[in-house]
Design an enzyme around this catalytic site. Structure first.
Site, mmCIF file in Angstrom:
data_model
loop_
_atom_site.group_PDB
_atom_site.id
_atom_site.type_symbol
_atom_site.label_atom_id
_atom_site.label_comp_id
_atom_site.label_asym_id
_atom_site.label_seq_id
_atom_site.Cartn_x
_atom_site.Cartn_y
_atom_site.Cartn_z
ATOM 1 N N ILE A 104 -47.910 -49.014 2.413
ATOM 2 C CA ILE A 104 -47.536 -49.537 1.096
ATOM 3 C C ILE A 104 -47.612 -48.465 0.020
ATOM 4 O O ILE A 104 -47.033 -48.618 -1.037
ATOM 5 C CB ILE A 104 -48.397 -50.758 0.720
ATOM 6 N N LYS A 105 -48.351 -47.394 0.263
ATOM 7 C CA LYS A 105 -48.479 -46.278 -0.697
ATOM 8 C C LYS A 105 -48.674 -46.756 -2.124
ATOM 9 O O LYS A 105 -48.077 -46.225 -3.052
ATOM 10 C CB LYS A 105 -47.273 -45.331 -0.593
ATOM 11 N N ARG A 106 -49.530 -47.761 -2.333
ATOM 12 C CA ARG A 106 -49.812 -48.228 -3.673
ATOM 13 C C ARG A 106 -50.882 -47.342 -4.308
ATOM 14 O O ARG A 106 -51.587 -46.593 -3.625
ATOM 15 C CB ARG A 106 -50.294 -49.683 -3.651
ATOM 16 N N THR A 140 -51.961 -47.759 3.203
ATOM 17 C CA THR A 140 -51.881 -46.382 2.708
ATOM 18 C C THR A 140 -51.947 -46.404 1.180
ATOM 19 O O THR A 140 -51.470 -47.342 0.539
ATOM 20 C CB THR A 140 -50.590 -45.684 3.172
#
Lengths: 309, 309
Positions: A104-106, A140
């Site tokens: 999700i790379k938040r 992530t």
């Protein structure tokens, strides 16, 4: 959850993760047609097509692998129905006993990161009840906003025994533009790696931390250095296969215990039937092609790890 | 869309944006109870509560402001129903003539950023049709992965005449941890600012670029420098009000034409009724409290800009 991931890796003897990043163009025509027949050429139809595609692949490979990594962007592009297919995929993989890493790379400022952490790894309060919105096992996280963007994730990880992988050195060609810039003579990704090691100490499993790192397979020399900087962090390694990484490039991402890294392949597995090597399976047997691609990847990585023992 | 944003800013004479970041705790009890009465204490109930809360505030302030900035994390925490409330909020604000800045802070490697760009600003292909999933007018983007994570957004911006704001210097206390590190004697955020200026040249509106930047109100001195580095980029300025920024701190974020910046306030507006200053409105009149808070914010910023003319 890091303990469970390691247990599953040992059991399958396969330090790999299959990236469930279903572009609609990967989905064979018969699957698309069936979904469009039911829901029309709509966002719901697209969501149904990628869900059925995922399900067939998961059914075909779930006994071989410890984990999957759905890339949320590939679902999010189909709007709300796409997000529903994402959640359904997460739930189904968990039912099948797989560990789910939400790619999700938040990452945001504190109070906002808290909402992301709660929505993806924790439970949100609604009146007297609480719910787990997307309920992945790992997520992530982008570190650009610094500690106060990461700490809410650590808090939820400790409470829920879940984990995160923080972007340290990504696999793409222009990752160096900011990540490689020298700070006091050392590249930025090393400083991020040091922070990962520090954050990781606050959330330890048995042998490894709940806090891992993302380091691209395409940068094996940097993997070697980062391995030493973050000895207790699992490294999630994207970029194998389609992006150019090979088994022998990956040995230095692992620790001497044979653990410490998990290698992702997405297109190389889920769209295997479109590659010349697996072309004989044909689109009808796309899931079997994926199974063969997993077997080949496992054998490549096992071989490389054996060779350096 | 940058032209439209500027036109709306001139028309309202209000370079401000209202952050629609609805924590459930901000939503007055009567609104929560009504939603829970209809949908139960469920994710659907929470989504309904934040949607009704948003709607009332938007109705109360939409004639005063050019734009809103929903923070997707606050919706995403409620899972799929939360994402549906996000989309509904975007659509409603557009109906009311507002420019919508999706605060999504997405960013990934090339092919994945493309999916985010398509899902939020563009249209995704499904068979012979195409759909706009979340259809915001602008989106915020995280630059940590470098140019190939940003360029897919530029492409969609040019095609759809939409825009992005790239995180340069965020408003949170630990933003300096990586963003302020010196690279060849200059802080990283300046290098990111230079890239924003370069990327911006590839996607120009009439006077300003489709590519803007996020620079926190809490760092006015850095705002002054970044203003010069990125003369053609609109600066989205979070951190006003609740995070500590004040009108007089913000004048250097603007260009001499009185344009070039748009200041966000979230909690300070949408939860105004909980602040002592607006306490007399009471929870029943939360939307009117928000309207008064907007009027006060506009007056503070107009005053500060007048004072330096």
């Amino acid at each position: 959850m890091i303990n469970r991931l390691i247990e599953k890796i040992k059991k399958t003897n396969a330090p790999i993760v299959v990236g469930l990043d279903p572009m609609l163009s990967y989905v064979p025509e018969q699957v698309q047609n069936k979904a469009f027949g039911e829901f029309g050429e709509t966002l719901e139809g697209a969501a149904e097509a990628i869900w059925q595609f995922n399900k067939a692949i998961v059914d075909a490979v779930c006994d071989l692998i410890p984990a999957v990594k759905p890339q949320v962007a590939m679902y999010e592009q189909f709007g709300v129905p796409g997000m529903a297919a994402y959640e359904k995929t997460v739930a189904y993989c968990q039912e099948k006993g797989l560990v789910v890493i939400g790619d999700i790379k938040r990452g945001d400022i504190g109070s906002t990161s808290e909402a992301y952490a709660v929505g993806h790894l924790g439970r949100v309060r609604v009146g007297s009840r609480s719910y787990a919105g997307f309920h992945e096992d790992f997520a992530t996280v982008n570190p650009y906003l610094g500690s106060d963007g990461v700490k809410p994730f650590l808090k939820v990880c400790r409470e829920e025994k879940k984990g995160i992988f923080i972007l340290v050195k990504t696999s793409n060609p222009s990752s160096g533009e900011f990540q490689d810039r020298l700070v006091d003579g050392r590249p930025l990704y090393e400083l991020v790696g040091e922070k990962v090691a520090q954050w990781g100490e606050e959330a330890m499993g048995d042998d490894y931390s709940y806090v891992g790192a993302v380091v691209g397979a395409t940068y094996p020399e940097m993997g070697r250095i980062l391995r030493k900087i973050m000895p207790k962090s699992y490294i999630l390694v994207p970029g194998y296969g389609a992006q150019g990484g090979k088994g022998k490039d990956l040995v230095h991402f692992f620790n001497e215990d044979g653990l410490g890294a998990i290698v992702n392949s997405s297109r190389g597995i889920i769209a295997a039937y479109r590659h010349e090597q697996y072309g004989s399976f044909g689109p009808e047997h796309f899931a079997e092609a994926s199974r063969q691609a997993v077997l080949d990847m496992v054998s490549d990585i096992r071989g490389a790890l054996e060779a350096v023992k």
